[in-house]
Design an enzyme around this catalytic site. Structure first.
Site, PDB file in Angstrom:
ATOM      1  N   GLU A 157       0.851   3.905   1.878  1.00 61.69           N
ATOM      2  CA  GLU A 157       1.371   4.309   3.186  1.00 61.69           C
ATOM      3  C   GLU A 157       2.545   3.422   3.596  1.00 61.69           C
ATOM      4  OE1 GLU A 157      -3.205   4.769   3.204  1.00 61.69           O
ATOM      5  OE2 GLU A 157      -1.732   3.335   2.437  1.00 61.69           O
ATOM      6  N   HIS A 179       0.827  -1.205   0.000  1.00 62.07           N
ATOM      7  CA  HIS A 179       0.000   0.000   0.000  1.00 62.07           C
ATOM      8  C   HIS A 179       0.862   1.255   0.000  1.00 62.07           C
ATOM      9  CE1 HIS A 179      -3.760  -2.237   1.681  1.00 62.07           C
ATOM     10  NE2 HIS A 179      -3.314  -2.731   0.544  1.00 62.07           N
TER      11      HIS A 179
END
Length: 148
Positions: free
Chosen positions: A79, A77
């Site tokens: 992040e 992901h």
């Protein structure tokens, strides 16, 4: 002369540009980590380095509803990638703000808290109640773009 962007708008717009590098077939997500009003790391969702992109081999979660079974996704992901990049290059992110085009999932929320990120600013919501519980101990703000 156009109106000067506020800090959150500035960094969120950069996160939106970062999201355009995504190789995910379902969602383009971008993240920017900021410390002292300076960008220290960015990330977008995509396959781990050296692995084929989902656009090349197909989505492993094709028939799975959004917000469910994230462990099946072959991509890291946005992040996670931003946090991992900072770690790889020894960039301290404790006390930083993370801007994300989408609310972090519970996997990313754990990493955000454990990395010491103090504030999350996100634009689009994501259906993960556990993530909201995990992030409840830090400042989380929904960014609403101003349309002019």
């Amino acid at each position: 002369m156009t109106e000067r962007l506020d800090v959150d708008s500035y960094f969120m717009q950069i996160a939106e540009v970062v999201s355009r590098r995504s190789t995910c077939m379902r969602r383009e997500i971008g993240a920017v980590i900021v410390k002292g009003k300076q960008i220290v790391s960015t990330g977008y969702n995509g396959s781990p380095a050296g692995h084929p992109h989902c656009a090349q081999v197909g989505c492993a979660r094709e028939d799975v509803p959004s917000g469910e079974r994230s462990e099946l996704c072959r991509a890291a992901h946005a992040e996670q990638n931003a946090i991992n990049f900072a770690a790889r290059y020894g960039i301290p992110i404790e006390g930083a703000t993370l801007y994300s085009t989408t609310y972090p999932c519970s996997w990313c929320a754990k990493s955000i808290v454990n990395a010491g990120i103090a504030r999350v600013v996100y634009q689009d919501d994501y259906p993960d109640p556990l993530a909201k519980e995990i992030l409840s101990i830090i400042s989380v703000i929904r960014y609403i773009p101003r349309h002019t």
